[in-house]
Scaffold this active site. Structure first.
Site, PDB file in Angstrom:
ATOM      1  CD  GLU A 126      -2.761  -1.212   2.448  1.00 39.73           C
ATOM      2  OE1 GLU A 126      -3.973  -1.436   2.330  1.00 39.73           O
ATOM      3  OE2 GLU A 126      -2.213  -1.066   3.549  1.00 39.73           O
TER       4      GLU A 126
HETATM    5  C1  NGO Z   1      -3.881  -4.826   4.790  1.00 40.59           C
HETATM    6  C2  NGO Z   1      -2.991  -3.646   5.095  1.00 40.59           C
HETATM    7  C3  NGO Z   1      -2.802  -3.424   6.588  1.00 40.59           C
HETATM    8  C4  NGO Z   1      -4.132  -3.505   7.322  1.00 40.59           C
HETATM    9  C5  NGO Z   1      -4.781  -4.843   7.014  1.00 40.59           C
HETATM   10  C6  NGO Z   1      -6.129  -4.981   7.702  1.00 40.59           C
HETATM   11  C7  NGO Z   1      -1.748  -5.395   4.394  1.00 40.59           C
HETATM   12  C8  NGO Z   1      -0.614  -6.233   3.978  1.00 40.59           C
HETATM   13  N1  NGO Z   1      -1.748  -4.082   4.492  1.00 40.59           N
HETATM   14  O1  NGO Z   1      -2.934  -5.902   4.761  1.00 40.59           O
HETATM   15  O2  NGO Z   1      -2.198  -2.178   6.801  1.00 40.59           O
HETATM   16  O3  NGO Z   1      -3.911  -3.404   8.702  1.00 40.59           O
HETATM   17  O4  NGO Z   1      -4.970  -5.020   5.632  1.00 40.59           O
HETATM   18  O5  NGO Z   1      -6.785  -6.159   7.404  1.00 40.59           O
END
Ligand code: NGO
Length: 553
Positions: A359
């Site tokens: 992200e």
């Molecule tokens: C995503 C995000 C995290 C969140 C999570 C919540 C990843 C790898 N990045 O997973 O920052 O906490 O979802 O489910």
């Protein structure tokens, strides 16, 4: 002024496998009645004398994760007041494993169970350097009226065999106080070894901070189900949780809060070493993660010079993602990365160092590629193998890099293909599909804790998939294993961790350990249902999923 709070309990943990949660749970009337009934039933059984039909011992194959092979045969073994636990090898590790087993068995059986040397009777732990069939983590357990013998090539195998043995005794063996026997184990042989070498669980200690004692409690629970990796998500927008000497404000300032504005905290280096030591004594390797280049608000808030505009943002206590980024063009960014990775690598005996990479919505694509390629080189320089979330495959993974796949049913074909194609160039995979393996997803619409962006994840959904067949086009053999992440935006203590992890965690553990040939929901749900009283005996208040036939407590 108090700069930080580490929330580590200074007390030495009692010699039980799993202790009661930090926050006392309410004793409800049904729970109280349940325990009274148990006591009464036990009393009645004791009073009716040894001639009364003893319950049949649990079938040898009724354990989670399912063993490779369980062959019943012959009469059962029973622990008695005279039983000894025998360490058949000159090995401090074998001795420690024997002591751990005694720590489980003594309070509930009420027997002395001395740990002693060689002999043909009792519970025998035997290391055999020529036992190649056991491999690095497998074992054989043989039970007959004279003895139960666990044989393994490596101490890790002995440890896993001991976890199987615990499950072969009645569930009340896990209680902290004296219980009625008999303490029998069915006769026969269990042969066992894992399907995958990487069987992990991740705990997000950034969104909410968890004390060393809380992490140890989770480690004990992971060990019960033969997991062997503890991935700690040590940094994110909401908190930096590990002391770094060359950048002290990361922890002392960046660790000061958490989601919702609570006090946060961080691990001193001594705390972290203690977690690593405790995990290793349960045969779990710690995989530390510093999430880069996004998810870095806590670091950016701690040091103004890490920001492109030289201005530190405020600390963040919300739950948005994707808004922060390290400043890719600045030289100081790489001093930071080098120092953090060097110090963390020096603290970590394990193979892996996780550098996040998910992200990075506030990092331009070219910057992301340039940054991740440099960060991977730093990890290599300090002797560790890179793990990253699967977006890392959009940069240039170095050979042997591990991509942790966290896509779900709505992940686009291009993204899946990018990850699958990387396996052709040597990238390995750890699978954590969000709609299967994320323990923070709600079970259903009525679940109070957790998130639901990947949908609801029922117990069946989290268990009922095959890691080897999951990602189309991935090179056969590229899957190292599975991992169950537990993100903590909504979780603040052990009881909440356990509501989400149990009963889904044992299912992911089984996918990682058991042969594909044992995979069957109907058989699994019966074995899982039998775990209910065991979890209760351990003080774990698991979610009573209606799709599982829970055994009576
Ligand atoms: C995503 C995000 C995290 C969140 C999570 C919540 C990843 C790898 N990045 O997973 O920052 O906490 O979802 O489910």
């Amino acid at each position: 002024m108090r700069l930080h709070r580490t929330r580590q309990s200074s007390s030495v943990p009692p010699p039980r496998s799993v202790r009661t949660p930090r926050r006392a749970r309410r004793i409800t009337l049904p729970r109280l009645l349940g325990s009274l009934l148990l006591v009464t039933a036990a009393g009645a059984a004791a009073g009716s004398g040894p001639a009364a039909a003893a319950p049949a011992p649990r079938p040898l194959g009724q354990v989670v994760p399912a063993p490779v092979e369980a062959k019943p045969g012959g009469s059962p073994y029973a622990i008695t007041a005279g039983t000894r636990i025998r360490v058949e090898s000159e090995s401090r590790e074998a001795r420690r494993i024997a002591d751990q087993l005694a720590g489980v068995l003594r309070p509930s059986t009420g027997y002395a169970l001395p740990v002693t040397g060689r002999g043909s009777d009792g519970i025998r732990l035997r290391l055999d350097p020529h036992d190649d069939a056991s491999g690095a983590e497998g074992y054989t357990l043989r039970s007959n009226p004279g003895s139960v013998t666990i044989t393994a090539r490596e101490p890790a195998g002995l440890f896993h065999g001991v976890q199987t043995l615990r499950q072969l005794f009645p569930a009340r063996v896990e209680r902290n106080s004296r219980q009625e026997g008999p303490w029998t184990v069915a006769g026969g042989t269990v042969r066992d070894a894992p399907r995958y070498a990487y069987r992990g669980a991740m705990l997000d200690v950034s969104r909410h901070f968890f004390s060393v004692a809380e992490v140890k409690r989770y480690i004990d629970q992971l060990a019960l189900y033969k997991l062997n990796k503890l991935h700690l998500h040590l940094s994110d927008d909401q908190g930096w949780r590990i002391a770094i000497d060359s950048w002290p404000r990361l922890a002392t300032y960046g660790g000061r809060t958490e989601v919702g504005g609570g006090p946060g905290g961080y691990y001193t280096k001594a705390d972290y070493r203690e977690i690593v030591r405790y995990a290793a004594s349960r045969y779990l390797e710690v995989v530390p993660e510093i999430d880069l280049p996004g998810h870095t608000n806590a670091a950016l808030a701690s040091y103004a010079e890490l920001n492109c505009d030289g201005v530190a943002p405020p600390l963040y206590t919300g739950t948005n993602v994707g808004f922060s980024s390290l400043c890719v063009p600045k030289a100081v960014t790489y001093d930071f990365v080098d120092d953090v990775i060097r110090e963390l690598a020096a603290l970590t005996p394990g193979t892996y160092l996780h550098i996040g990479g998910d992200e990075a919505h506030s990092t331009a694509h070219d910057d992301y590629v340039a940054f991740m390629n440099k960060a991977q080189a730093v990890v290599g320089r300090y002797g560790k193998t890179v793990i990253g979330w699967h977006q890392l495959t959009g940069a240039t993974p170095v050979g042997g890099t591990v991509a942790q796949y966290w896509g779900y049913d709505r992940t686009g074909a291009d993204e899946r293909k990018q990850v699958a194609d990387a396996t052709a160039r040597g990238t390995k995979l750890v699978l954590s599909p969000a709609d299967r393996g994320y323990l923070d997803m709600k079970y259903d619409k009525d679940t109070e804790l957790g998130l639901s962006w990947a949908g609801y994840v029922s117990v069946r959904r989290s268990y009922d998939w095959d890691p080897a067949a999951y990602l189309d086009g991935a090179r056969p053999g590229s899957v190292l294993g599975v991992e169950a992440p537990l993100w903590s935006e909504t979780l603040t203590n052990s009881a909440e961790i356990e509501q989400m992890a149990f009963p889904r965690l044992p299912g992911i553990a089984e996918l990682g350990w058991s042969p594909a040939s044992t995979h069957d929901w109907d058989a699994y749900k019966a074995r899982l249902g039998a775990q209910g009283p065991r979890l209760s005996a351990l003080g774990i208040d698991y979610y009573r999923a209606p799709e599982v036939p829970w055994a009576a407590e």
